[in-house]
Each structure stands twice: as structure tokens, then as C-alpha cells.
Motif scaffolding. Structure first.
Motif, PDB file in Angstrom:
ATOM      1  N   SER A 103       0.843  -1.214   0.000  1.00 18.06           N
ATOM      2  CA  SER A 103       0.000   0.000   0.000  1.00 18.06           C
ATOM      3  C   SER A 103       0.865   1.246   0.000  1.00 18.06           C
ATOM      4  O   SER A 103       2.004   1.224   0.474  1.00 18.06           O
ATOM      5  N   ARG A 118      -0.897   4.548   0.405  1.00 10.95           N
ATOM      6  CA  ARG A 118      -1.722   5.695   0.830  1.00 10.95           C
ATOM      7  C   ARG A 118      -1.149   6.358   2.089  1.00 10.95           C
ATOM      8  O   ARG A 118      -0.462   5.699   2.878  1.00 10.95           O
ATOM      9  N   GLY A 153      -1.088   7.484   5.730  1.00  9.25           N
ATOM     10  CA  GLY A 153      -1.717   6.884   6.898  1.00  9.25           C
ATOM     11  C   GLY A 153      -1.775   5.367   6.842  1.00  9.25           C
ATOM     12  O   GLY A 153      -2.358   4.726   7.719  1.00  9.25           O
ATOM     13  N   ARG A 154      -1.177   4.762   5.855  1.00 12.51           N
ATOM     14  CA  ARG A 154      -1.179   3.283   5.706  1.00 12.51           C
ATOM     15  C   ARG A 154      -0.531   2.610   6.921  1.00 12.51           C
ATOM     16  O   ARG A 154       0.365   3.174   7.561  1.00 12.51           O
ATOM     17  N   VAL A 155      -0.941   1.366   7.147  1.00 13.61           N
ATOM     18  CA  VAL A 155      -0.349   0.608   8.250  1.00 13.61           C
ATOM     19  C   VAL A 155       0.705  -0.391   7.763  1.00 13.61           C
ATOM     20  O   VAL A 155       1.373  -1.029   8.574  1.00 13.61           O
ATOM     21  N   GLN A 211      -2.729  -5.845   1.687  1.00 12.43           N
ATOM     22  CA  GLN A 211      -3.931  -5.329   2.353  1.00 12.43           C
ATOM     23  C   GLN A 211      -5.126  -5.456   1.416  1.00 12.43           C
ATOM     24  O   GLN A 211      -4.946  -5.480   0.195  1.00 12.43           O
ATOM     25  N   GLU A 212      -6.306  -5.582   2.009  1.00  8.93           N
ATOM     26  CA  GLU A 212      -7.475  -5.796   1.156  1.00  8.93           C
ATOM     27  C   GLU A 212      -8.180  -4.469   0.866  1.00  8.93           C
ATOM     28  O   GLU A 212      -8.604  -3.762   1.768  1.00  8.93           O
ATOM     29  N   TYR A 213      -8.277  -4.144  -0.424  1.00 11.39           N
ATOM     30  CA  TYR A 213      -9.021  -2.967  -0.886  1.00 11.39           C
ATOM     31  C   TYR A 213     -10.118  -3.506  -1.821  1.00 11.39           C
ATOM     32  O   TYR A 213      -9.811  -4.070  -2.882  1.00 11.39           O
ATOM     33  N   ASN A 214     -11.372  -3.299  -1.457  1.00 15.31           N
ATOM     34  CA  ASN A 214     -12.488  -3.780  -2.281  1.00 15.31           C
ATOM     35  C   ASN A 214     -12.296  -5.224  -2.756  1.00 15.31           C
ATOM     36  O   ASN A 214     -12.370  -5.529  -3.943  1.00 15.31           O
ATOM     37  N   HIS A 215     -12.017  -6.055  -1.760  1.00 14.71           N
ATOM     38  CA  HIS A 215     -11.872  -7.506  -1.973  1.00 14.71           C
ATOM     39  C   HIS A 215     -10.718  -7.887  -2.882  1.00 14.71           C
ATOM     40  O   HIS A 215     -10.707  -8.992  -3.446  1.00 14.71           O
ATOM     41  N   TYR A 236      -3.797  -8.599   5.492  1.00 11.51           N
ATOM     42  CA  TYR A 236      -4.664  -8.099   6.555  1.00 11.51           C
ATOM     43  C   TYR A 236      -5.897  -7.441   5.980  1.00 11.51           C
ATOM     44  O   TYR A 236      -5.918  -6.995   4.834  1.00 11.51           O
ATOM     45  N   GLY A 237      -6.933  -7.446   6.795  1.00 14.35           N
ATOM     46  CA  GLY A 237      -8.220  -6.872   6.408  1.00 14.35           C
ATOM     47  C   GLY A 237      -9.263  -7.341   7.408  1.00 14.35           C
ATOM     48  O   GLY A 237      -8.926  -7.968   8.412  1.00 14.35           O
ATOM     49  N   SER A 238     -10.535  -7.073   7.114  1.00 12.91           N
ATOM     50  CA  SER A 238     -11.581  -7.467   8.062  1.00 12.91           C
ATOM     51  C   SER A 238     -11.703  -8.988   8.140  1.00 12.91           C
ATOM     52  O   SER A 238     -12.076  -9.537   9.170  1.00 12.91           O
ATOM     53  N   THR A 239     -11.392  -9.679   7.051  1.00  8.21           N
ATOM     54  CA  THR A 239     -11.368 -11.150   7.090  1.00  8.21           C
ATOM     55  C   THR A 239      -9.939 -11.635   6.804  1.00  8.21           C
ATOM     56  O   THR A 239      -9.723 -12.572   6.034  1.00  8.21           O
TER      57      THR A 239
HETATM   58  C1  LIG Z   1     -10.303   1.848  -0.862  1.00  7.40           C
HETATM   59  C2  LIG Z   1     -10.378   0.905   0.294  1.00  7.40           C
HETATM   60  C3  LIG Z   1     -11.123  -0.242   0.176  1.00  7.40           C
HETATM   61  C4  LIG Z   1     -11.161  -1.167   1.223  1.00  7.40           C
HETATM   62  N1  LIG Z   1     -11.843  -2.341   1.047  1.00  7.40           N
HETATM   63  C5  LIG Z   1     -11.743  -3.289   2.000  1.00  7.40           C
HETATM   64  C6  LIG Z   1     -12.303  -4.577   1.762  1.00  7.40           C
HETATM   65  O1  LIG Z   1     -12.893  -4.857   0.740  1.00  7.40           O
HETATM   66  N2  LIG Z   1     -12.135  -5.526   2.713  1.00  7.40           N
HETATM   67  C7  LIG Z   1     -11.461  -5.281   3.877  1.00  7.40           C
HETATM   68  O2  LIG Z   1     -11.323  -6.194   4.688  1.00  7.40           O
HETATM   69  N3  LIG Z   1     -10.924  -4.066   4.134  1.00  7.40           N
HETATM   70  C8  LIG Z   1     -11.056  -3.070   3.218  1.00  7.40           C
HETATM   71  N4  LIG Z   1     -10.486  -1.841   3.448  1.00  7.40           N
HETATM   72  C9  LIG Z   1      -9.842  -1.591   4.728  1.00  7.40           C
HETATM   73  C10 LIG Z   1      -8.335  -1.809   4.602  1.00  7.40           C
HETATM   74  O3  LIG Z   1      -8.023  -3.181   4.555  1.00  7.40           O
HETATM   75  C11 LIG Z   1      -7.641  -1.158   5.789  1.00  7.40           C
HETATM   76  O4  LIG Z   1      -7.912   0.234   5.752  1.00  7.40           O
HETATM   77  C12 LIG Z   1      -6.148  -1.393   5.782  1.00  7.40           C
HETATM   78  O5  LIG Z   1      -5.562  -0.724   6.862  1.00  7.40           O
HETATM   79  C13 LIG Z   1      -5.553  -0.882   4.485  1.00  7.40           C
HETATM   80  O6  LIG Z   1      -4.164  -1.103   4.453  1.00  7.40           O
HETATM   81  P1  LIG Z   1      -3.142   0.130   4.500  1.00  7.40           P
HETATM   82  O7  LIG Z   1      -3.390   0.827   5.830  1.00  7.40           O
HETATM   83  O8  LIG Z   1      -1.787  -0.497   4.464  1.00  7.40           O
HETATM   84  O9  LIG Z   1      -3.439   1.012   3.352  1.00  7.40           O
HETATM   85  C14 LIG Z   1     -10.460  -0.901   2.429  1.00  7.40           C
HETATM   86  C15 LIG Z   1      -9.716   0.294   2.542  1.00  7.40           C
HETATM   87  C16 LIG Z   1      -9.667   1.168   1.481  1.00  7.40           C
HETATM   88  C17 LIG Z   1      -8.815   2.418   1.618  1.00  7.40           C
END
Ligand SMILES: Cc1cc2nc3c(=O)[nH]c(=O)nc-3n(C[C@H](O)[C@H](O)[C@H](O)COP(=O)(O)O)c2cc1C
Length: 198
Positions: free
Chosen positions: A30, A32, A34-36, A97-101, A128-131
């Protein structure tokens, strides 16, 4: 040059290629604000460095300022630097990281910006992500197939709910340590094996 190399006058024998330490890149997926991902990448590197079995380094896509593929003439120095960085690596750990699946657009763009530099190398995924970022990781496996990257089985999945405080401060559960080491075992072993066919 080792024994086989001396015998056959070949400096690229299987023996030679397995003697030096492998270089494994821990790629932050990632970019962005503020990314983790840097917190997760540093945690993986801390575990990896204690093993002493390879040279591990963080590779941050953001450092290369890659343009969006196809929107420029390709002369930006970051594009060549990105390819040269990958060419010097024998294997990868993708911090995913998961962005929109799926994976981030930044990671897909960076994957698309190289071809041979990915080929015949191994990779592990920490997601990482919600799941646990599982859906993104499975998409990444499909992409890796096309790039001839051998993805290892063991896959640590981190939860935004239980491994992060407020989704931002990384506090991984102890149980992930075993999985990260098992994943690294596989990446190092496959990276070493694949080095012999490049
Ligand atoms: C555009 C966008 C879409 C996201 N979609 C999902 C998603 O589909 N599933 C999920 O588990 N988390 C989703 N997230 C949450 C990210 O997994 C979470 O913000 C994570 O910290 C992102 O990694 P980063 O901080 O390294 O950018 C989304 C975040 C962003 C910014």
C-alpha cells in the motif's frame, strides 16, 4: 568457484548458486497516506532477521514513484530502479492489504511494471483486512501464476479487529509468529531451489 565449477569451467553451477545468501524483499503493497503496511512489514522483517538464513529488506513501492502504467513514455527513473531492485531479489514476501476484496491498485500497477524480474522466484503473502485480507491474497495468487512467481502455501492472515488497535496501531497476536516462520521456511527453500533454474 567451487569443485563442480572448476571441473566444468562453469561459474554458474547449481552448487555455486546455492552457496550465497538469498535476498528476500518484503514488499509493502500500500502507498496511501496513513497506511499501516510499514508497521506490518517491519514486524515481518524483525522476525525474519532473527533467522539469519537470508538477507531480508523492506521494499516500499512508494519510494519508486511509479507512474500509472501506460500514461507516460516510461522514462521515469523509478521504473528502471524498480526493475533493477526486483532483479536483485531471489524471493518476496508481499505485505498485502485488502481494498475492495482485492489488492491495491498501487500493488497491481507495480506488479505490471516488471516481467522477467519476477519470473522463477518464490513468494509468501502476509495479508490483513476485516477477514484477514484473504480475498486480496487469493487474487494475488492468480496474478503471481501469470508472472511465474511460485506462491507458497503458508499464509499468515491478520485481522483488522484483533491484530490492530482501532484499525491503525498494529498489535499482532502471538499466534501469528509460528505461521510467519513457517511461511519464511517455505519462501527460503523455494527461492533457493528456483535460483538454480534461472
Ligand atoms: C479503498 C479501500 C477499500 C477497502 N476495502 C476493504 C475490503 O474490501 N475488505 C477489507 O477487509 N478491508 C477493506 N479496506 C480496509 C483496509 O483493509 C484497511 O484500511 C487497511 O488498513 C488498508 O491497508 P493500508 O493501511 O496499508 O493502506 C479498504 C480500505 C480502502 C482504503
Amino acid at each position: 568457484m567451487g569443485f563442480l565449477g572448476r571441473l566444468f569451467g562453469d561459474s554458474n553451477t547449481r552448487e555455486e548458486k546455492t552457496m550465497t545468501k538469498l535476498n528476500i524483499g518484503i514488499i509493502l503493497g500500500s502507498t496511501r497516506q496513513g497506511r499501516v503496511s510499514p508497521q506490518v512489514g517491519e514486524w515481518v522483517k524483525g522476525i525474519a532477521d532473527k533467522r539469519g538464513d537470508a538477507n531480508y529488506e523492506i521494499v516500499d513501492i512508494a519510494d519508486f514513484n511509479l507512474p500509472f502504467l501506460g500514461t507516460t513514455d516510461g522514462s521515469e527513473p523509478g521504473i528502471a530502479e524498480w526493475n533493477s531492485k526486483l532483479a536483485n531479489l531471489d524471493g518476496f514476501v508481499f505485505i498485502t492489504q485488502e481494498y475492495n476484496h482485492s489488492i491495491t491498485g498501487a500493488l497491481k500497477n507495480a506488479l505490471d511494471f516488471a516481467r522477467e524480474a519476477w519470473n522463477d522466484k518464490a513468494a509468501g503473502i502476509v495479508s490483513y483486512g476485516s477477514t484477514g485480507g484473504a480475498r486480496a491474497a487469493e487474487h494475488l495468487r492468480g496474478i503471481m501464476g501469470e508472472l511465474k512467481i511460485a506462491d507458497v502455501r503458508t499464509h499468515p492472515t491478520l485481522s483488522l479487529f484483533t491484530d490492530f488497535v482501532n484499525g491503525s496501531e498494529f498489535k499482532p497476536a502471538e499466534l501469528h509468529l509460528t505461521n510467519v516462520n513457517a511461511m519464511l521456511d517455505e519462501v527460503v527453500s523455494w527461492s533457493g531451489a528456483l535460483k538454480t533454474i534461472r
